[in-house]
Design a protein around this motif. Structure first.
Motif, PDB file in Angstrom:
ATOM      1  N   GLU A 177       0.811  -1.214   0.000  1.00  0.00           N
ATOM      2  CA  GLU A 177       0.000   0.000   0.000  1.00  0.00           C
ATOM      3  C   GLU A 177       0.851   1.275   0.000  1.00  0.00           C
ATOM      4  OE1 GLU A 177      -3.037   0.097  -0.534  1.00  0.00           O
ATOM      5  OE2 GLU A 177      -3.779  -1.924  -0.099  1.00  0.00           O
ATOM      6  N   ASP A 178       2.055   1.197   0.578  1.00  0.00           N
ATOM      7  CA  ASP A 178       2.892   2.398   0.653  1.00  0.00           C
ATOM      8  C   ASP A 178       3.700   2.623  -0.623  1.00  0.00           C
ATOM      9  OD1 ASP A 178       4.415   0.141   1.030  1.00  0.00           O
ATOM     10  OD2 ASP A 178       5.743   1.049   2.520  1.00  0.00           O
ATOM     11  N   ASN A 179       3.589   1.711  -1.585  1.00  0.00           N
ATOM     12  CA  ASN A 179       4.323   1.845  -2.843  1.00  0.00           C
ATOM     13  C   ASN A 179       3.399   2.460  -3.887  1.00  0.00           C
ATOM     14  OD1 ASN A 179       5.913   1.636  -5.100  1.00  0.00           O
ATOM     15  ND2 ASN A 179       5.919  -0.606  -5.164  1.00  0.00           N
ATOM     16  N   ILE A 180       3.593   3.734  -4.177  1.00  0.00           N
ATOM     17  CA  ILE A 180       2.708   4.432  -5.108  1.00  0.00           C
ATOM     18  C   ILE A 180       3.292   4.535  -6.513  1.00  0.00           C
ATOM     19  CG2 ILE A 180       1.617   5.780  -3.268  1.00  0.00           C
ATOM     20  CD1 ILE A 180       3.388   8.139  -4.071  1.00  0.00           C
ATOM     21  N   SER A 181       4.492   4.035  -6.718  1.00  0.00           N
ATOM     22  CA  SER A 181       5.110   4.097  -8.042  1.00  0.00           C
ATOM     23  C   SER A 181       4.520   3.031  -8.953  1.00  0.00           C
ATOM     24  CB  SER A 181       6.620   3.914  -7.930  1.00  0.00           C
ATOM     25  OG  SER A 181       6.931   2.623  -7.439  1.00  0.00           O
ATOM     26  N   GLU A 182       4.734   3.176 -10.248  1.00  0.00           N
ATOM     27  CA  GLU A 182       4.270   2.192 -11.224  1.00  0.00           C
ATOM     28  C   GLU A 182       5.328   1.114 -11.410  1.00  0.00           C
ATOM     29  OE1 GLU A 182       1.268   2.272 -12.380  1.00  0.00           O
ATOM     30  OE2 GLU A 182       0.782   4.210 -11.486  1.00  0.00           O
ATOM     31  N   GLU A 183       4.911  -0.015 -11.969  1.00  0.00           N
ATOM     32  CA  GLU A 183       5.830  -1.148 -12.148  1.00  0.00           C
ATOM     33  C   GLU A 183       7.072  -0.767 -12.945  1.00  0.00           C
ATOM     34  OE1 GLU A 183       1.764  -3.074 -11.544  1.00  0.00           O
ATOM     35  OE2 GLU A 183       2.583  -1.251 -12.453  1.00  0.00           O
ATOM     36  N   PHE A 184       6.892   0.021 -14.012  1.00  0.00           N
ATOM     37  CA  PHE A 184       8.019   0.378 -14.873  1.00  0.00           C
ATOM     38  C   PHE A 184       8.984   1.359 -14.200  1.00  0.00           C
ATOM     39  CE2 PHE A 184       4.442   3.134 -16.025  1.00  0.00           C
ATOM     40  CZ  PHE A 184       4.986   4.401 -15.842  1.00  0.00           C
ATOM     41  N   GLN A 185       8.628   1.842 -12.989  1.00  0.00           N
ATOM     42  CA  GLN A 185       9.507   2.735 -12.242  1.00  0.00           C
ATOM     43  C   GLN A 185      10.310   2.010 -11.164  1.00  0.00           C
ATOM     44  OE1 GLN A 185       6.150   5.351 -11.151  1.00  0.00           O
ATOM     45  NE2 GLN A 185       7.264   7.040 -12.128  1.00  0.00           N
ATOM     46  N   ASN A 186      10.243   0.679 -11.164  1.00  0.00           N
ATOM     47  CA  ASN A 186      10.923  -0.123 -10.147  1.00  0.00           C
ATOM     48  C   ASN A 186      12.429  -0.125 -10.399  1.00  0.00           C
ATOM     49  OD1 ASN A 186      11.946  -2.273  -8.516  1.00  0.00           O
ATOM     50  ND2 ASN A 186       9.904  -3.178  -8.430  1.00  0.00           N
ATOM     51  N   GLU A 187      13.124   0.719  -9.657  1.00  0.00           N
ATOM     52  CA  GLU A 187      14.562   0.912  -9.854  1.00  0.00           C
ATOM     53  C   GLU A 187      15.352  -0.387  -9.724  1.00  0.00           C
ATOM     54  OE1 GLU A 187      18.342   2.874 -10.161  1.00  0.00           O
ATOM     55  OE2 GLU A 187      16.321   3.472 -10.741  1.00  0.00           O
ATOM     56  N   LEU A 188      15.022  -1.216  -8.729  1.00  0.00           N
ATOM     57  CA  LEU A 188      15.757  -2.453  -8.509  1.00  0.00           C
ATOM     58  C   LEU A 188      15.539  -3.451  -9.648  1.00  0.00           C
ATOM     59  CD1 LEU A 188      15.302  -2.967  -4.661  1.00  0.00           C
ATOM     60  CD2 LEU A 188      17.358  -2.231  -5.871  1.00  0.00           C
ATOM     61  N   MET A 189      14.331  -3.492 -10.195  1.00  0.00           N
ATOM     62  CA  MET A 189      14.074  -4.399 -11.315  1.00  0.00           C
ATOM     63  C   MET A 189      14.880  -3.994 -12.547  1.00  0.00           C
ATOM     64  SD  MET A 189      12.129  -6.755 -10.174  1.00  0.00           S
ATOM     65  CE  MET A 189      11.624  -7.564 -11.690  1.00  0.00           C
ATOM     66  N   TRP A 190      15.003  -2.693 -12.779  1.00  0.00           N
ATOM     67  CA  TRP A 190      15.826  -2.222 -13.897  1.00  0.00           C
ATOM     68  C   TRP A 190      17.292  -2.645 -13.699  1.00  0.00           C
ATOM     69  CZ3 TRP A 190      14.418  -0.667 -18.474  1.00  0.00           C
ATOM     70  CH2 TRP A 190      13.152  -0.079 -18.665  1.00  0.00           C
ATOM     71  N   ALA A 191      17.761  -2.545 -12.468  1.00  0.00           N
ATOM     72  CA  ALA A 191      19.163  -2.876 -12.201  1.00  0.00           C
ATOM     73  C   ALA A 191      19.429  -4.373 -12.267  1.00  0.00           C
ATOM     74  CB  ALA A 191      19.557  -2.328 -10.827  1.00  0.00           C
ATOM     75  N   HIS A 192      18.504  -5.181 -11.726  1.00  0.00           N
ATOM     76  CA  HIS A 192      18.744  -6.620 -11.602  1.00  0.00           C
ATOM     77  C   HIS A 192      18.359  -7.436 -12.839  1.00  0.00           C
ATOM     78  CE1 HIS A 192      18.427  -6.176  -6.930  1.00  0.00           C
ATOM     79  NE2 HIS A 192      19.534  -5.678  -7.422  1.00  0.00           N
ATOM     80  N   TYR A 193      17.346  -6.998 -13.580  1.00  0.00           N
ATOM     81  CA  TYR A 193      16.825  -7.834 -14.669  1.00  0.00           C
ATOM     82  C   TYR A 193      16.886  -7.186 -16.045  1.00  0.00           C
ATOM     83  CZ  TYR A 193      15.031 -10.761 -10.920  1.00  0.00           C
ATOM     84  OH  TYR A 193      14.922 -11.568  -9.811  1.00  0.00           O
ATOM     85  N   ALA A 194      17.177  -5.889 -16.100  1.00  0.00           N
ATOM     86  CA  ALA A 194      17.229  -5.200 -17.391  1.00  0.00           C
ATOM     87  C   ALA A 194      18.622  -4.664 -17.667  1.00  0.00           C
ATOM     88  CB  ALA A 194      16.194  -4.074 -17.433  1.00  0.00           C
ATOM     89  N   ASP A 195      19.608  -5.438 -17.285  1.00  0.00           N
ATOM     90  CA  ASP A 195      20.997  -5.148 -17.653  1.00  0.00           C
ATOM     91  C   ASP A 195      21.432  -3.741 -17.237  1.00  0.00           C
ATOM     92  OD1 ASP A 195      23.458  -5.752 -18.735  1.00  0.00           O
ATOM     93  OD2 ASP A 195      22.879  -5.277 -20.796  1.00  0.00           O
ATOM     94  N   TYR A 196      21.150  -3.402 -15.963  1.00  0.00           N
ATOM     95  CA  TYR A 196      21.563  -2.103 -15.431  1.00  0.00           C
ATOM     96  C   TYR A 196      21.045  -0.941 -16.281  1.00  0.00           C
ATOM     97  CZ  TYR A 196      24.714  -5.298 -13.039  1.00  0.00           C
ATOM     98  OH  TYR A 196      25.216  -6.347 -12.314  1.00  0.00           O
ATOM     99  N   HIS A 197      19.752  -1.002 -16.591  1.00  0.00           N
ATOM    100  CA  HIS A 197      19.063   0.057 -17.349  1.00  0.00           C
ATOM    101  C   HIS A 197      19.401   0.033 -18.844  1.00  0.00           C
ATOM    102  CE1 HIS A 197      17.559   2.270 -13.754  1.00  0.00           C
ATOM    103  NE2 HIS A 197      18.650   1.784 -13.193  1.00  0.00           N
ATOM    104  N   ARG A 198      20.161  -0.969 -19.300  1.00  0.00           N
ATOM    105  CA  ARG A 198      20.459  -1.041 -20.735  1.00  0.00           C
ATOM    106  C   ARG A 198      19.391  -1.840 -21.483  1.00  0.00           C
ATOM    107  NH1 ARG A 198      26.037  -1.531 -18.726  1.00  0.00           N
ATOM    108  NH2 ARG A 198      25.778  -3.794 -18.624  1.00  0.00           N
ATOM    109  N   GLY A 199      18.485  -2.470 -20.742  1.00  0.00           N
ATOM    110  CA  GLY A 199      17.451  -3.286 -21.359  1.00  0.00           C
ATOM    111  C   GLY A 199      16.129  -2.559 -21.499  1.00  0.00           C
TER     112      GLY A 199
END
Length: 410
Positions: free
Chosen positions: A236-258
């Motif tokens: 409930e305290d997470n108001i950001s959207e899925e595509f704004q998940n900083e950790l997911m970008w770092a861990h699964y999208a090649d450090y924001h290159r994906g």
């Protein structure tokens, strides 16, 4: 077309015979009466089997067949196991033969094939696949059309899946978390039956992972007849959207290159068991637990714990999974067709221009198609809504450190 009937007195006589057979031969005395059980069942098979279409449920017949299966296991031969397999297969084709009966029978059949000798383990694995198929079918969810996201590296593998409009799935043993899908660890022990079941799991079960901040719809207070809760956020305290998940970008999208793909799947993607040989597909949220070690210490675990449990350290993922059980699948990877299911693509902050160009060219003229049933002129019709795929470039939010914003591309 005529409907087959059976005289009540004939049905009652046969049903009484089956009931007496089940009551006479219990788990405690099968060892001493294996020959009698096999002879009695084989002699009466054709008569007993004919009443199945007229039974309210098949419990008594299923119990009789299970007694026969247990007796065969005491003195297995290739010929007797072939006959047993045909009996189970014929019983399987009746709608009244509940998943629980099918599951238990195929589990016993797999064990019996193994007891016949290791050279027959390929038959054991095929039986265990059926066992898994019905086990997963018992807990499947359907009619769910989620909007969810997937973070991906820019690779030839990604380009291919986009071009073919396919979704890639993989065996749980390929996951980066060694504690993920505890069923694999539970079966990874020095036990021949466990290893055969593990081989069956690795062949026929594949998973695709997504991010969804919203819980899968569920019945309030666990009452299946009660109110269905929708659009409840996982945190409930997470108001950001899925595509704004900083950790997911770092861990699964090649450090924001994906990239991050936004999917909108139709209800038709999921499927319950319909007939032997079909596949089972359904979505379920991952549950995050404090201590996963207790799961691998049990003799058995639930399907929820087997494939949908992870450590709380991964809670930031808000993971939603699609599980596929396909009896014809082999190897560690599989794919399914998902035409017109992509709504948007978000390019990472550091995504290379060449990757953006290639992906936009692949997705040129692609549309998201949503089919909905509506009332048109007092008639129910399927209405299609077509929307071009949108593209966004992720940027760092200059007003809030560590946050991301998405800028729409033309």
């Amino acid at each position: 077309m005529t409907t087959k009937t059976m005289p009540q007195d004939q049905y009652d006589k046969i049903f009484k015979e089956i009931t007496e057979f089940v009551d006479k031969y219990t788990d405690d005395n099968v060892d001493n009466h294996a020959n009698d059980i096999i002879t009695t069942f084989d002699t009466n098979y054709n008569r007993w089997f004919q009443i199945i279409p007229f039974m309210k449920d098949c419990k008594k017949y299923a119990e009789a067949l299970m007694r026969y299966c247990t007796a065969i296991d005491k003195q297995p031969t290739y010929e007797s196991l072939q006959k047993l397999s045909s009996y189970i297969s014929e019983f399987e084709n009746y709608d009244l033969s509940h998943h629980v009966y099918r599951k238990n029978l195929y589990y016993s059949l797999g064990i019996t094939w193994h007891h016949l000798g290791k050279i027959y383990d390929k038959f054991a694995i095929e039986a265990f696949k059926k066992y898994i198929f019905y086990l997963l079918g018992l807990s499947s969810y359907t009619a769910y059309s989620p909007i969810c996201y997937s973070f991906r590296k820019c690779t030839t593998y990604l380009y291919q899946s986009l071009a073919l409009e396919q979704l890639n799935l993989s065996s749980p043993c390929t996951f980066n978390d060694p504690f993920d899908s505890p069923i694999i660890s539970l079966l990874d022990k020095n036990d021949e039956i466990a290893m055969l079941i593990k081989s069956a799991y690795l062949d026929c079960v594949k998973i695709s992972c997504f991010v969804s901040n919203v819980m899968q719809p569920f019945h309030k207070d666990g009452n299946i007849y009660g109110e269905i809760v929708r659009n409840k956020r996982k945190q409930e305290d997470n108001i950001s959207e899925e595509f704004q998940n900083e950790l997911m970008w770092a861990h699964y999208a090649d450090y924001h290159r994906g990239i991050c793909i936004k999917y909108h799947f139709p209800n038709s993607l999921t499927s319950l068991y319909s007939e032997p040989g079909t596949s089972v597909k359904y979505f379920r949220d991952v549950q995050y637990k404090d201590d996963l070690s207790v799961l691998t210490e049990k003799d058995s675990i639930t399907i929820e714990d087997a494939f949908f449990a992870k450590s709380k350290a991964w809670k930031y993922e808000n993971e939603l999974r699609l599980i596929l059980c396909d009896l014809n699948s082999t190897g560690l990877y599989d794919s399914i067709d998902i035409p017109n299911c992509i709504e948007a693509i978000y390019f990472g902050v550091n995504c290379a221009n060449k990757d953006i160009k290639v992906i936009r060219e692949i997705m040129k003229n692609r549309e998201l198609i949503i089919k909905q049933e509506r009332m048109v002129d007092n008639k129910r019709e399927i209405v299609e809504t077509k929307t071009p795929v949108s593209f966004y470039q992720m940027e760092f939010d200059s007003k809030k450190f560590g946050s991301l914003i998405a800028k729409k591309l033309q």
